[in-house]
Design a protein around this motif. Sequence first.
Motif, PDB file in Angstrom:
ATOM      1  N   LEU A 193      60.463 -42.431  43.849  1.00 16.77           N
ATOM      2  CA  LEU A 193      61.189 -43.056  42.754  1.00 16.77           C
ATOM      3  C   LEU A 193      61.644 -44.430  43.235  1.00 16.77           C
ATOM      4  CD1 LEU A 193      62.790 -42.353  39.907  1.00 16.77           C
ATOM      5  CD2 LEU A 193      64.713 -42.466  41.444  1.00 16.77           C
ATOM      6  N   TYR A 194      61.301 -45.417  42.441  1.00 15.08           N
ATOM      7  CA  TYR A 194      61.741 -46.785  42.697  1.00 15.08           C
ATOM      8  C   TYR A 194      62.781 -47.155  41.650  1.00 15.08           C
ATOM      9  CZ  TYR A 194      57.507 -47.445  45.533  1.00 15.08           C
ATOM     10  OH  TYR A 194      56.526 -47.333  46.473  1.00 15.08           O
ATOM     11  N   ASP A 195      63.805 -47.867  42.078  1.00 17.14           N
ATOM     12  CA  ASP A 195      64.751 -48.474  41.151  1.00 17.14           C
ATOM     13  C   ASP A 195      64.747 -49.966  41.449  1.00 17.14           C
ATOM     14  OD1 ASP A 195      66.692 -49.187  39.379  1.00 17.14           O
ATOM     15  OD2 ASP A 195      68.240 -47.869  40.194  1.00 17.14           O
ATOM     16  N   SER A 196      64.354 -50.751  40.464  1.00 22.53           N
ATOM     17  CA  SER A 196      64.204 -52.205  40.646  1.00 22.53           C
ATOM     18  C   SER A 196      63.329 -52.516  41.859  1.00 22.53           C
ATOM     19  CB  SER A 196      65.571 -52.875  40.792  1.00 22.53           C
ATOM     20  OG  SER A 196      66.351 -52.631  39.653  1.00 22.53           O
ATOM     21  N   ASN A 197      62.211 -51.807  41.957  1.00 22.84           N
ATOM     22  CA  ASN A 197      61.221 -51.969  43.028  1.00 22.84           C
ATOM     23  C   ASN A 197      61.730 -51.588  44.413  1.00 22.84           C
ATOM     24  OD1 ASN A 197      59.120 -52.870  41.312  1.00 22.84           O
ATOM     25  ND2 ASN A 197      60.094 -54.883  41.250  1.00 22.84           N
ATOM     26  N   LYS A 198      62.856 -50.873  44.482  1.00 25.22           N
ATOM     27  CA  LYS A 198      63.389 -50.398  45.758  1.00 25.22           C
ATOM     28  C   LYS A 198      63.187 -48.885  45.837  1.00 25.22           C
ATOM     29  CE  LYS A 198      67.630 -50.066  48.407  1.00 25.22           C
ATOM     30  NZ  LYS A 198      69.090 -50.148  48.346  1.00 25.22           N
ATOM     31  N   LEU A 199      62.581 -48.427  46.923  1.00 23.54           N
ATOM     32  CA  LEU A 199      62.338 -47.001  47.128  1.00 23.54           C
ATOM     33  C   LEU A 199      63.668 -46.292  47.380  1.00 23.54           C
ATOM     34  CD1 LEU A 199      60.329 -44.683  47.574  1.00 23.54           C
ATOM     35  CD2 LEU A 199      60.152 -45.404  49.942  1.00 23.54           C
ATOM     36  N   VAL A 200      64.046 -45.366  46.485  1.00 25.01           N
ATOM     37  CA  VAL A 200      65.348 -44.713  46.590  1.00 25.01           C
ATOM     38  C   VAL A 200      65.276 -43.191  46.727  1.00 25.01           C
ATOM     39  CG1 VAL A 200      66.623 -46.564  45.439  1.00 25.01           C
ATOM     40  CG2 VAL A 200      65.637 -44.703  44.076  1.00 25.01           C
ATOM     41  N   ALA A 201      64.130 -42.581  46.435  1.00 26.87           N
ATOM     42  CA  ALA A 201      64.012 -41.122  46.552  1.00 26.87           C
ATOM     43  C   ALA A 201      62.549 -40.746  46.728  1.00 26.87           C
ATOM     44  CB  ALA A 201      64.596 -40.431  45.320  1.00 26.87           C
ATOM     45  N   VAL A 202      62.338 -39.631  47.419  1.00 26.90           N
ATOM     46  CA  VAL A 202      60.974 -39.145  47.661  1.00 26.90           C
ATOM     47  C   VAL A 202      60.971 -37.624  47.572  1.00 26.90           C
ATOM     48  CG1 VAL A 202      61.263 -39.107  50.181  1.00 26.90           C
ATOM     49  CG2 VAL A 202      58.970 -39.261  49.225  1.00 26.90           C
ATOM     50  N   THR A 203      59.867 -37.090  47.096  1.00 27.04           N
ATOM     51  CA  THR A 203      59.684 -35.645  47.064  1.00 27.04           C
ATOM     52  C   THR A 203      58.275 -35.291  47.520  1.00 27.04           C
ATOM     53  OG1 THR A 203      59.919 -33.637  45.717  1.00 27.04           O
ATOM     54  CG2 THR A 203      58.920 -35.524  44.639  1.00 27.04           C
ATOM     55  N   GLY A 204      58.158 -34.123  48.093  1.00 25.45           N
ATOM     56  CA  GLY A 204      56.869 -33.526  48.419  1.00 25.45           C
ATOM     57  C   GLY A 204      56.828 -32.154  47.789  1.00 25.45           C
ATOM     58  N   PHE A 205      55.725 -31.808  47.153  1.00 29.46           N
ATOM     59  CA  PHE A 205      55.635 -30.519  46.470  1.00 29.46           C
ATOM     60  C   PHE A 205      54.188 -30.044  46.456  1.00 29.46           C
ATOM     61  CE2 PHE A 205      55.092 -33.798  43.294  1.00 29.46           C
ATOM     62  CZ  PHE A 205      54.129 -33.328  42.425  1.00 29.46           C
ATOM     63  N   LYS A 206      54.018 -28.745  46.236  1.00 28.99           N
ATOM     64  CA  LYS A 206      52.660 -28.218  46.153  1.00 28.99           C
ATOM     65  C   LYS A 206      52.586 -27.025  45.215  1.00 28.99           C
ATOM     66  CE  LYS A 206      53.013 -25.545  50.417  1.00 28.99           C
ATOM     67  NZ  LYS A 206      52.377 -25.298  51.704  1.00 28.99           N
ATOM     68  N   PRO A 207      51.521 -26.978  44.451  1.00 28.05           N
ATOM     69  CA  PRO A 207      51.289 -25.823  43.594  1.00 28.05           C
ATOM     70  C   PRO A 207      50.843 -24.636  44.449  1.00 28.05           C
ATOM     71  CG  PRO A 207      49.501 -27.409  43.372  1.00 28.05           C
ATOM     72  CD  PRO A 207      50.507 -28.009  44.288  1.00 28.05           C
ATOM     73  N   MET A 208      51.336 -23.476  44.083  1.00 24.51           N
ATOM     74  CA  MET A 208      51.017 -22.267  44.848  1.00 24.51           C
ATOM     75  C   MET A 208      50.851 -21.078  43.903  1.00 24.51           C
ATOM     76  SD  MET A 208      53.746 -22.647  48.004  1.00 24.51           S
ATOM     77  CE  MET A 208      53.107 -21.228  48.885  1.00 24.51           C
ATOM     78  N   ILE A 209      50.277 -20.019  44.449  1.00 22.60           N
ATOM     79  CA  ILE A 209      50.175 -18.748  43.734  1.00 22.60           C
ATOM     80  C   ILE A 209      50.493 -17.638  44.731  1.00 22.60           C
ATOM     81  CG2 ILE A 209      48.670 -17.169  42.457  1.00 22.60           C
ATOM     82  CD1 ILE A 209      46.942 -19.648  41.738  1.00 22.60           C
ATOM     83  N   THR A 210      51.496 -16.821  44.404  1.00 28.19           N
ATOM     84  CA  THR A 210      51.806 -15.648  45.218  1.00 28.19           C
ATOM     85  C   THR A 210      52.059 -14.474  44.279  1.00 28.19           C
ATOM     86  OG1 THR A 210      54.209 -15.994  45.259  1.00 28.19           O
ATOM     87  CG2 THR A 210      52.915 -17.078  47.016  1.00 28.19           C
ATOM     88  N   LEU A 211      52.026 -13.282  44.819  1.00 30.07           N
ATOM     89  CA  LEU A 211      52.308 -12.105  44.002  1.00 30.07           C
ATOM     90  C   LEU A 211      53.777 -12.070  43.584  1.00 30.07           C
ATOM     91  CD1 LEU A 211      50.203  -9.428  45.895  1.00 30.07           C
ATOM     92  CD2 LEU A 211      49.593 -10.755  43.857  1.00 30.07           C
ATOM     93  N   TYR A 212      54.680 -12.575  44.422  1.00 31.74           N
ATOM     94  CA  TYR A 212      56.107 -12.548  44.108  1.00 31.74           C
ATOM     95  C   TYR A 212      56.463 -13.527  42.988  1.00 31.74           C
ATOM     96  CZ  TYR A 212      61.174 -12.901  44.707  1.00 31.74           C
ATOM     97  OH  TYR A 212      62.526 -12.920  44.490  1.00 31.74           O
ATOM     98  N   TYR A 213      56.037 -14.776  43.114  1.00 32.73           N
ATOM     99  CA  TYR A 213      56.412 -15.809  42.148  1.00 32.73           C
ATOM    100  C   TYR A 213      55.342 -16.074  41.094  1.00 32.73           C
ATOM    101  CZ  TYR A 213      60.465 -17.443  44.874  1.00 32.73           C
ATOM    102  OH  TYR A 213      61.662 -17.550  45.522  1.00 32.73           O
ATOM    103  N   GLY A 214      54.125 -15.586  41.289  1.00 30.39           N
ATOM    104  CA  GLY A 214      53.040 -15.916  40.370  1.00 30.39           C
ATOM    105  C   GLY A 214      52.584 -17.341  40.610  1.00 30.39           C
ATOM    106  N   ARG A 215      52.306 -18.068  39.525  1.00 31.76           N
ATOM    107  CA  ARG A 215      51.893 -19.482  39.623  1.00 31.76           C
ATOM    108  C   ARG A 215      53.159 -20.336  39.610  1.00 31.76           C
ATOM    109  NH1 ARG A 215      47.277 -21.503  38.347  1.00 31.76           N
ATOM    110  NH2 ARG A 215      48.168 -23.093  37.009  1.00 31.76           N
ATOM    111  N   PHE A 216      53.392 -21.052  40.716  1.00 32.85           N
ATOM    112  CA  PHE A 216      54.622 -21.841  40.805  1.00 32.85           C
ATOM    113  C   PHE A 216      54.394 -23.090  41.641  1.00 32.85           C
ATOM    114  CE2 PHE A 216      54.594 -19.427  44.639  1.00 32.85           C
ATOM    115  CZ  PHE A 216      55.353 -20.121  45.581  1.00 32.85           C
ATOM    116  N   VAL A 217      55.353 -23.971  41.583  1.00 27.11           N
ATOM    117  CA  VAL A 217      55.338 -25.182  42.409  1.00 27.11           C
ATOM    118  C   VAL A 217      56.468 -25.053  43.420  1.00 27.11           C
ATOM    119  CG1 VAL A 217      55.712 -27.674  42.432  1.00 27.11           C
ATOM    120  CG2 VAL A 217      54.263 -26.647  40.677  1.00 27.11           C
ATOM    121  N   TRP A 218      56.135 -25.252  44.673  1.00 30.42           N
ATOM    122  CA  TRP A 218      57.108 -25.212  45.756  1.00 30.42           C
ATOM    123  C   TRP A 218      57.515 -26.648  46.088  1.00 30.42           C
ATOM    124  CZ3 TRP A 218      59.995 -21.611  47.999  1.00 30.42           C
ATOM    125  CH2 TRP A 218      60.617 -21.922  49.220  1.00 30.42           C
TER     126      TRP A 218
END
Length: 146
Positions: free
Chosen positions: A52-77
């Motif tokens: 996420l940039y605010d006025s072209n300044k990097l202020v936040a970052v995330t890393g995520f991945k789609p997954m499939i497990t028997l417990y959660y089903g289809r989810f994003v971690w």
Amino acid sequence: METMTIKELDSKEEIRKAYPLMKQLRTHLDEETYLDLVLEAMENDRYKMAVLYDSNKLVAVTGFKPMITLYYGRFVWVCDLVTDVRNRSNGYGRKLLSFVEKWAKEHQYERIALSSGLHRKDAHQFYEEKMDYYIASYVLKKDFHS
């Protein structure tokens, strides 16, 4: 006028530029290890990064991945979510996590899950009170030392 923009990262140089911010959360990683892990996770594990940039300044970052497990089903971690310590409480974390939620819904995933360290009380308050997440389980781990 909207000054905030979110961008999914896809180049090595973009990923490298996010390192100083990610380092605030993942303090144990040096830049080379970080870059190696991100690139390997993207190639082998569908890991994605967005900033996420605010006025072209990097202020936040995330890393995520789609997954499939028997417990959660289809989810994003959500593997990583950090707002620059100098820019907290400006809605950046909410905006970036909402981006991940939207991505998940658009790709037909049923839910989002994440883990947050026990000592991170402010983060827990953010997830529960501002983002409507709830505690579903404990995450347990075992480290192997050589």
